[in-house]
Every structure is written in structure tokens, then in C-alpha cells.
Design an enzyme around this catalytic site. Structure first.
Site, PDB file in Angstrom:
ATOM      1  N   GLU A   1       0.790  -1.241   0.000  1.00 36.30           N
ATOM      2  CA  GLU A   1       0.000   0.000   0.000  1.00 36.30           C
ATOM      3  C   GLU A   1       0.817   1.283   0.000  1.00 36.30           C
ATOM      4  O   GLU A   1       0.469   2.239   0.675  1.00 36.30           O
ATOM      5  CB  GLU A   1      -0.936   0.007   1.220  1.00 36.30           C
ATOM      6  CG  GLU A   1      -1.982  -1.077   1.167  1.00 36.30           C
ATOM      7  CD  GLU A   1      -2.955  -0.998   2.325  1.00 36.30           C
ATOM      8  OE1 GLU A   1      -4.159  -1.064   2.073  1.00 36.30           O
ATOM      9  OE2 GLU A   1      -2.503  -0.895   3.481  1.00 36.30           O
TER      10      GLU A   1
HETATM   11  C1  ACM Z   1      -2.438  -5.241   3.838  1.00 36.95           C
HETATM   12  O1  ACM Z   1      -3.572  -5.627   4.192  1.00 36.95           O
HETATM   13  N1  ACM Z   1      -2.260  -3.990   3.475  1.00 36.95           N
HETATM   14  C2  ACM Z   1      -1.306  -6.141   3.810  1.00 36.95           C
END
Ligand code: ACM
Length: 685
Positions: free
Chosen positions: A322
Site C-alpha cells: 500500500e
Molecule cells: C495489507 O492488508 N495492506 C497487507
């Protein structure tokens, strides 16, 4: 083994036929084992538990010694039997339980966890190649003890067991909400009880950096709000896990999810004017390490040099998820750097960063694990891809299958996000491999899976109830043969294991009462409990949508926190409604009516409470549910239920179906189906 050969002869005369499905159906009814073993064959013998029960082990080994000692305590606590010898012996003739293993395992991804267990007449033999196999076998044996009415006995079985997957993990996020040492330990005990073998410790994120650093003390001083693990505490937990045959994989999530690190060392960030501070709510945030700065690599090198010795496992998780790269896009120097190094995208830049990290970690003897996003053509094949976005390319490049096809080993978490609060049945039905079109070689590169407990909405008071008991069913998915899939039977066994887990120290059942007492201001909680047993917290992140309602310091002692993902009465009610629809005999009718009576009584008691602000939000749904109960009960008793009556019920049900105080009542479908049935049956009268 002598006893094995005798038993095998006995078995060859034993006519019970064992195709896998048949054995599961018959034996599952008899036994409450979880995870279900690979091979299990009953015999007609049994070993009675009395005060003379003794254990002998063939050689020293602290894992076996402490597992056997814990086993004895558990046995005593479970049965109330005062066992004379509270510790195992070495090489004692005629012990009730004889433990034989060949070697003490140096814990790794390839540790042999198989074991064989034979219960005969007053003699039990547990054998394994490694001490970890013995730990797994003792867990099985503890689940075999049963009361026959007057005594406790181990029923006779021959079990030959080994895991389906090598990597059977639980990730606990201690950044969003810090979780103390004793809580981690009790969860490790529970993991061992259901034969899980990897504790993935998510130690850093935007909301907190949780490791003491002597080299960079501002990390824990400024990045943790004072809640972090000292080196001694980490060593203690790692040793505790190791003794249970559980590997510990730490995660320091970089280059994104770095707000806590940058709160301590803002000079390592990608935006020189940003006011970095620990994040207090949930979501994906911008603070990101600057991959163009040599100081960032010096920092990570020194940090890894300091912390890698605390974690003996060969794998180290670097997160990598992310990173939206907003601060990278906004920084002209980073853009120039990308051009100079022919890095077209932010993903290319992150790969540049990851490859450097991989080398640093290799220097310290570690192989890298990272979330989906670390997969790029230049990432060495020794890295493990941890798939959180799914099996197939599709959901933003989910990578399990592409990773396998590209030669990587991989672990799956996407299907096991327990913080999405889905039912146990949902998770149990997800197979890490399922029917994917994989070659045998690719299939073998699926190391296993990990349950992920993200902690935005959990505190030490509630985390056990979010992890357990659903994780026990997932543990079975990771350990047991693929064909073990009967949900109804799993639910039956889970009910029992749920209480075993409580006895060994989890707080997932008892803390519900703690929360309800708090909400009711220490009044009688029975009315609230009744409502909680048909209510579930909102699912798939509908609670705290957009991450703004709850902060890390918000109350998590609300009604939603006392409700669990599998509301127990909802499931039972569904069953009794189905049975009643098939056959409205006296017994089935009584069962349905008893639920209506329970809800009516619940609301009556609810009204007696001195109401406080915490209770106000519950009133209208509870009242409407009671009204539905009264009407349906009347219909069943009078055998009259007109279209008009049904419409009234439908309108009340629409109201009850709306979420309230972050929960939903989950018996609506059953009530609707009953209402339709009654209308069809009695509508014309
Ligand atoms: C995640 O759920 N960002 C690994």
C-alpha cells in the site's frame, strides 16, 4: 515399535472400512478433534485416566518436557483428577504415556511435525522424528480425553498425522493497538493447541513502532507512545514460541506505513515540510521513506543489524504494501532520481528499494518475505510472496497464482482476513489452493496461509474474541487433508474446542461479560447477552467506514465489541426454523417458541434496567424484535397468519434489518422464511 506391529495385526482383523469421507462422518460424530488428523483408525481399547497416570520421555528436550508438563496440568484441570506425578520421567518403564522422539528440531520452515499416536488398553505411545512432532501429538491427545460418565478415558485410536501445509500462521498487528506480552503468550498457547506454527508479528506501522531500538532510541521513544517491546521481552516471546514449535516472523513495514518511523526520524521521509506524527485513525497514509537517500539504507542496515539477532528465524517480513507514492510524486528530487535511474513507475522505484533491502537482509542471514507488491521480475526467487490481495491477477494484481507461476514460494492471507468479521463457515470454505490450475510443482510452492488480525478495531480486551474460535477452523484448513470440508461437523467440533481454548487461557468468551457489565453500568447483563447472541458486528469494514469514526484511543467497550462474528443463537435459530418448516411436530414447535420466549423475556428484562446512554441505541430494535416474536408465536399457536399479519411482520423486519450501533441482527432471513412459511400454511384460515 513393538506396539505398532501388534496393533497393525489387530487392525487387519478389524473390519471397519475407511474411505476418507466415511471415516470423517462416523468418527467426527464421536470425536471433537481439531484440526482433524491425516489418518485415524479406532480400536476397541481405551486408557483410563486416574491418579497413577505417568509420562516417560526417551530423551531430554525442553520442548517435550514443557509440553508434557503442560499436558499434565491441562489434564488435571480439565478432569479434576489429582495426578500423583506432575512431571514427566526419563526412560521410565511402564509409564502410561510413552514418548519417543529422535531429535530436537532446529526450528525452520522444513521442521518435521509428523507424529504417530496409539492409544491401547492402559498404554499410550506417542512417537515422532522430532520434538515438535511430539508437541503436536500431545495437543491431539489432550483432545482425546472424554468422560464416559463415571471416568475420564482416552479412547483407543491409531493416529498417523502430518500437516498439509508447512506455513500455518497467525499475524497479529500490534501497531494499531499494542498487545502486551502475556496476551501474545496466551495466543501462542492457543496456536499450538490447534497446531499452528508461524507467529507473524506486525511490529511497525503508521500507528506505532513497537520494538525498542538501542541504536535509534527515538523509534520507541517518539514512535510508540511508550508501548513497545524491550529486547528482553522479544527474546522471551521468541523463546516461548520456539518451545511450542512456533516460528516468529517479525515485520517492519517499509517504505510505506512509515508514519511512526518518520515521527522519530523525519529526515528519512520523502516530504521535507510534512509534519510527521503518529497516526490515530485507520486508513492508508502518505508518509513514506525516501528511497533516494543513502541515509535511509544506512538507517535500515543499522536497524536490521540490531534487531535481526532477536529473531532467529531465517525469514524477515518487510511489508511493502500500500505505498501509494504520493509523497514521491510530489518531490522533484525523487522524480529526477527516477529519470536518472530509468525507473518509470513508483513500483519500479519501490523495487529498487526492495532489492537493496534484500541485500542488506541477506548480509544478516535473512530471507525476505513481503506482501504482494514486492513481486517484480528482479526480486530474487528466494523471497516469499505474501498474498493479501487474492489468488488471481484481478483485484489490483493479486499475486498468489502469478507468483507461483513465476517460480516464487507464496503464502495466502487474502482469504483469511478475520478482521473482515465474516463467519467461520466462509473462512473454512476457503482453500489455499482450491481448484487453481497449477502444476504439481507450482502447487508445492504454496507454503500455506496466514490468518491476519489487523488491530484497528481491537484492544487487549477484545482481540481474543476476534481471533478465536474462527482461527481454529482455519488452522484445520491449513493442517488437515483437503477433503475435510464438512461444515456442520466442523461447527460441532469447534463448539468443544472453543471451550478448550478458554480453559487454556484465552479471554474470548469471558470478556463479553466484562463489556456487557460495563455497558449496563454493572446491572444484570442477561438481557444484553440475549441480544448479543443474535447480533454481529458490521462486516467487511462497514464498521469504521473510511477510518474516521474510531481513533486508536476510542472506546472499544461498546455493544458491537461484545458481539462476535458467529452469533451463536442465530445459527441455532436457523436450524430450528428449518426443522420446524419440515416438520411442525411438538418438539420442533417448542424449539422455535423457546427462542421467541427468550427474546420476549430479554426485552422485558431490558426495560427493567436503569437506562444509560449506552443502552438507548438498542431499544428500538429490541422492541421491534419482541413484537415480531409475539406475532409469530401467536400465529404458530393459533394457526392463523393472514397476508395482513405478514405485511406487518415484513415491515417490522425491514426496520430490524437496518444496522444499529455498529451491529446487525442476523436472524432476519430466518424470521422472513418462517413468516412466509406460516403465511402459506395458515394464511387462508
Ligand atoms: C495489507 O492488508 N495492506 C497487507
Amino acid at each position: 515399535m513393538k506396539v505398532f506391529s501388534i496393533l497393525l495385526v489387530a487392525l487387519s482383523f478389524f473390519t471397519f472400512s475407511f474411505n476418507p469421507c466415511f471415516s470423517q462422518e462416523i468418527l467426527n460424530e464421536k470425536l471433537d478433534l481439531m484440526p482433524w488428523p491425516k489418518e485415524i483408525t479406532p480400536n476397541r481399547n481405551f486408557t483410563k485416566l486416574d491418579e497413577n497416570f505417568t509420562i516417560s520421555m526417551n530423551q531430554k528436550g525442553s520442548r517435550v518436557y514443557s509440553a508434557a508438563t503442560k499436558f499434565l496440568r491441562n489434564l488435571a484441570n480439565k478432569t479434576g483428577v489429582f495426578i500423583n506425578e506432575g512431571f514427566p520421567f526419563y526412560n521410565r518403564e511402564n509409564a502410561t504415556l510413552s514418548i519417543v522422539f529422535k531429535e530436537v528440531a532446529d526450528l525452520s520452515i522444513n521442521t518435521d511435525e509428523s507424529y504417530e499416536l496409539v492409544v491401547e488398553n492402559n498404554k499410550i505411545e506417542l512417537t515422532a522424528n522430532t520434538d515438535v512432532g511430539i508437541v503436536r501429538g500431545l495437543s491431539t491427545l489432550l483432545q482425546l480425553i472424554k468422560s464416559d460418565g463415571s471416568n475420564f478415558v482416552f479412547e483407543g485410536f491409531y493416529i498417523k498425522d502430518a500437516p498439509r501445509f508447512k506455513w500455518r500462521g497467525l499475524m497479529i498487528d500490534v501497531s494499531r493497538h499494542f498487545q502486551p506480552v502475556d496476551l501474545i503468550k496466551r495466543n501462542l498457547d492457543a496456536m499450538a493447541f490447534v497446531k499452528m506454527n508461524v507467529f507473524h508479528w506486525h511490529l511497525s506501522d503508521d500507528q506505532g513502532f513497537r520494538i525498542e531500538s538501542k541504536r535509534y532510541p527515538k523509534l520507541h521513544q517518539l514512535g510508540s507512545d511508550g508501548e513497545y517491546y524491550t529486547h528482553e521481552q522479544i527474546k522471551d516471546i521468541v523463546a516461548y514460541a520456539n518451545n511450542l514449535g512456533i516460528r516468529v516472523i517479525p515485520e517492519i513495514d517499509v517504505p510505506g506505513h512509515a508514519a511512526a518511523i518518520l515521527t522519530a526520524y523525519p529526515e528519512l521521509g520523502s516530504n521535507d515540510t510534512y509534519n510527521y506524527s503518529i497516526v490515530r485513525n485507520a486508513g492508508v497514509f502518505d508518509p513514506t521513506l525516501n528511497p533516494t537517500k543513502p541515509e535511509v539504507y544506512t538507517f535500515l542496515d543499522n536497524l536490521f543489524k540490531e534487531v535481526t539477532p532477536l529473531f532467529p528465524d531465517e525469514y524477515f517480513h518487510i511489508g511493502g504494501d500500500e505505498n501509494e507514492g504520493k509523497h514521491w510524486d510530489a518531490n522533484p528530487e525523487i522524480q529526477d532520481f527516477k529519470k536518472q535511474h530509468s525507473l518509470e513507475t513508483n513500483h519500479d522505484l519501490q523495487t529498487y528499494f526492495n532489492i537493496k533491502l534484500e541485500k542488506i537482509l541477506r548480509k544478516y542471514g535473512k530471507k525476505l518475505v513481503g506482501w504482494d507488491e514486492i513481486r517484480t521480475p528482479s526480486m530474487p526467487k528466494s523471497a516469499i510472496i505474501h498474498s493479501w490481495r487474492g489468488k488471481n491477477e484481478g483485484f489490483e494484481n493479486g499475486t498468489l497464482i502469478p507468483a507461483l507461476k513465476n517460480g516464487y514460494h507464496a503464502i495466502l492471507s487474502n482469504d483469511y482476513y478475520i478482521d473482515r468479521m465474516l463467519s467461520v463457515e466462509h473462512y473454512y470454505n476457503c482453500d489455499p489452493i482450491a481448484n487453481a490450475n497449477l502444476t504439481k510443482e507450482e502447487e508445492n510452492r504454496v507454503l500455506g496461509g496466514e490468518v491476519t488480525m489487523w488491530s484497528e478495531l481491537v484492544t487487549p480486551l477484545t482481540i481474543d474474541s476476534r481471533i478465536w474460535p474462527r482461527t481454529a477452523a482455519i488452522a484445520e484448513r491449513f493442517w488437515s487433508p483437503k477433503h475435510i470440508t464438512n461444515v456442520e461437523n466442523m461447527r460441532k467440533r469447534l463448539k468443544k474446542v472453543n471451550h478448550d481454548l478458554e480453559r487454556i487461557g484465552l479471554t474470548h468468551i469471558r470478556n463479553i461479560d466484562v463489556i456487557l457489565r460495563n455497558i449496563s453500568n454493572n446491572q444484570d447483563i442477561s438481557a444484553l447477552k440475549t441480544l448479543s447472541q443474535i447480533s454481529e458486528p458490521l462486516k467487511i469494514y462497514e464498521r469504521n467506514k473510511d477510518g474516521i469514526e474510531y481513533k486508536t484511543y476510542s472506546p472499544f467497550t461498546l455493544f458491537a465489541d461484545a458481539c462476535s462474528a458467529d452469533a451463536p443463537d442465530a445459527y441455532e435459530f436457523k436450524k430450528v426454523v428449518s426443522a420446524y418448516k419440515l416438520n411442525s411436530n411438538l418438539s420442533n414447535t417448542e424449539k422455535v417458541l423457546s427462542f421467541f420466549n427468550k427474546w420476549e423475556r430479554g426485552y422485558f428484562n431490558f426495560k427493567q434496567l436503569h437506562h444509560s446512554s449506552n443502552l438507548v441505541g438498542l431499544n428500538s430494535h429490541y422492541k421491534n424484535l419482541t413484537e415480531v416474536s409475539v406475532q409469530l408465536k401467536k400465529a404458530i399457536k393459533s394457526e392463523k397468519f393472514s397476508q395482513k399479519d405478514k405485511e406487518k411482520i415484513d415491515s417490522l423486519l425491514t426496520e430490524i434489518a437496518t444496522p444499529f450501533v455498529d451491529v446487525e441482527i442476523v436472524i432476519i432471513d430466518s424470521l422472513k422464511s418462517l413468516s412466509n412459511h406460516l403465511n402459506q400454511k395458515f394464511g387462508l384460515k
